[in-house]
Design an enzyme around this catalytic site. Structure first.
Site, PDB file in Angstrom:
ATOM      1  N   HIS A 166      -3.308  -5.009   1.781  1.00 24.17           N
ATOM      2  CA  HIS A 166      -2.731  -5.339   3.093  1.00 24.17           C
ATOM      3  C   HIS A 166      -3.027  -6.774   3.475  1.00 24.17           C
ATOM      4  O   HIS A 166      -4.025  -7.026   4.151  1.00 24.17           O
ATOM      5  CB  HIS A 166      -3.374  -4.474   4.186  1.00 24.17           C
ATOM      6  CG  HIS A 166      -3.100  -3.026   4.082  1.00 24.17           C
ATOM      7  ND1 HIS A 166      -2.051  -2.419   4.714  1.00 24.17           N
ATOM      8  CD2 HIS A 166      -3.761  -2.050   3.438  1.00 24.17           C
ATOM      9  CE1 HIS A 166      -2.075  -1.123   4.464  1.00 24.17           C
ATOM     10  NE2 HIS A 166      -3.101  -0.871   3.687  1.00 24.17           N
ATOM     11  N   CYS A 173       0.817  -1.214   0.000  1.00 24.79           N
ATOM     12  CA  CYS A 173       0.000   0.000   0.000  1.00 24.79           C
ATOM     13  C   CYS A 173       0.860   1.277   0.000  1.00 24.79           C
ATOM     14  O   CYS A 173       1.485   1.570  -1.002  1.00 24.79           O
ATOM     15  CB  CYS A 173      -0.984  -0.054   1.156  1.00 24.79           C
ATOM     16  SG  CYS A 173      -2.446   0.928   0.837  1.00 24.79           S
ATOM     17  N   GLU A 202      -1.328  -8.252   5.618  1.00 24.04           N
ATOM     18  CA  GLU A 202      -0.892  -8.352   7.023  1.00 24.04           C
ATOM     19  C   GLU A 202      -2.028  -8.062   8.010  1.00 24.04           C
ATOM     20  O   GLU A 202      -1.876  -8.270   9.201  1.00 24.04           O
ATOM     21  CB  GLU A 202       0.319  -7.448   7.274  1.00 24.04           C
ATOM     22  CG  GLU A 202       0.053  -5.968   7.444  1.00 24.04           C
ATOM     23  CD  GLU A 202      -0.209  -5.229   6.129  1.00 24.04           C
ATOM     24  OE1 GLU A 202      -0.307  -5.881   5.064  1.00 24.04           O
ATOM     25  OE2 GLU A 202      -0.334  -3.995   6.181  1.00 24.04           O
TER      26      GLU A 202
HETATM   27  N1  GLN Z   1      -3.672   6.305   0.956  1.00 27.01           N
HETATM   28  C1  GLN Z   1      -2.389   6.030   1.531  1.00 27.01           C
HETATM   29  C2  GLN Z   1      -1.277   6.801   0.839  1.00 27.01           C
HETATM   30  O1  GLN Z   1      -1.506   7.421  -0.145  1.00 27.01           O
HETATM   31  C3  GLN Z   1      -2.072   4.558   1.493  1.00 27.01           C
HETATM   32  C4  GLN Z   1      -3.102   3.826   2.299  1.00 27.01           C
HETATM   33  C5  GLN Z   1      -2.564   2.614   2.971  1.00 27.01           C
HETATM   34  O2  GLN Z   1      -1.348   2.410   3.103  1.00 27.01           O
HETATM   35  N2  GLN Z   1      -3.488   1.846   3.473  1.00 27.01           N
HETATM   36  O3  GLN Z   1      -0.173   6.777   1.282  1.00 27.01           O
END
Ligand code: GLN
Length: 186
Positions: A166, A75, A168
């Site tokens: 994610h 992410c 995790e």
């Molecule tokens: N929206 C977040 C970003 O732009 C990422 C979201 C996440 O890691 N769950 O960094």
């Protein structure tokens, strides 16, 4: 193997738990000097802009740009690894030849969970998407491992692995195992 998790912000404990489930040692990394003692590094989810600020503050941006360590980003961690981020002048660590767009599953409910196919992994992966980025385009050296709703969500380039969700946050540690076995120990 000793696998570090960048511990400036975000889902650190959860990744350490997955590293343990995969049979290895997880180490929270808070100082640049610790990079010398690990075999691979996980960049967790969280907020990429906040993480970037903290990485600059503690000297990680430069150190990781130069580092040869295998890296796995989830992410926000995927955003950190991308060469380019839509709307920004330059990417952060620039390890994977992709362009990502942030918060790009936003028109759906803010977050969702799905069982998805990931190339190289036998069973489906339990994936949680939270304000997730997606991969807009990939360069020639990049292998796409998974797509959801026609959006690319997992890629690999050499010893770098990036996914927009994610695992995790579930008990499904298959991707961690894949990272360690395919990119760290090989
Ligand atoms: N929206 C977040 C970003 O732009 C990422 C979201 C996440 O890691 N769950 O960094």
């Amino acid at each position: 193997m000793k696998i570090g998790v960048l511990a400036l912000q975000g889902a650190v404990r959860e990744h350490i738990h997955h590293i343990k489930l995969a049979g290895h040692t997880g180490i929270p990394v808070k100082r640049v000097e610790q990079l010398a003692d690990i075999d691979g590094l996980v960049l967790p989810g969280g907020e990429s802009t906040t993480m970037r600020r903290l990485m600059d503050l503690y000297g990680f941006t430069e150190a990781l740009r130069q580092s040869e360590l295998p890296m796995y980003g989830t992410c926000a961690g995927l955003i950190l690894l991308a060469n380019d981020v839509v709307g920004y002048e330059q990417g952060h660590l620039r390890k994977i030849d992709i362009t990502v767009e942030r918060n790009s599953f936003g028109r759906q409910v803010d977050s969702f969970e799905a069982n998805i196919d990931v190339k190289g992994i036998e069973d489906q992966v339990d994936a949680v998407f939270i304000r997730a980025p997606h991969i807009v385009s990939v360069g020639p050296g990049v292998e796409v491992l998974s797509s959801v709703e026609d959006k690319m969500v997992a890629v690999k380039q050499g010893k770098y692995l990036g996914i927009s969700f994610h695992p995790e946050l579930t008990e499904d540690y298959k991707i961690m195992k894949y990272f360690i076995e395919e990119m760290v120990t090989k």
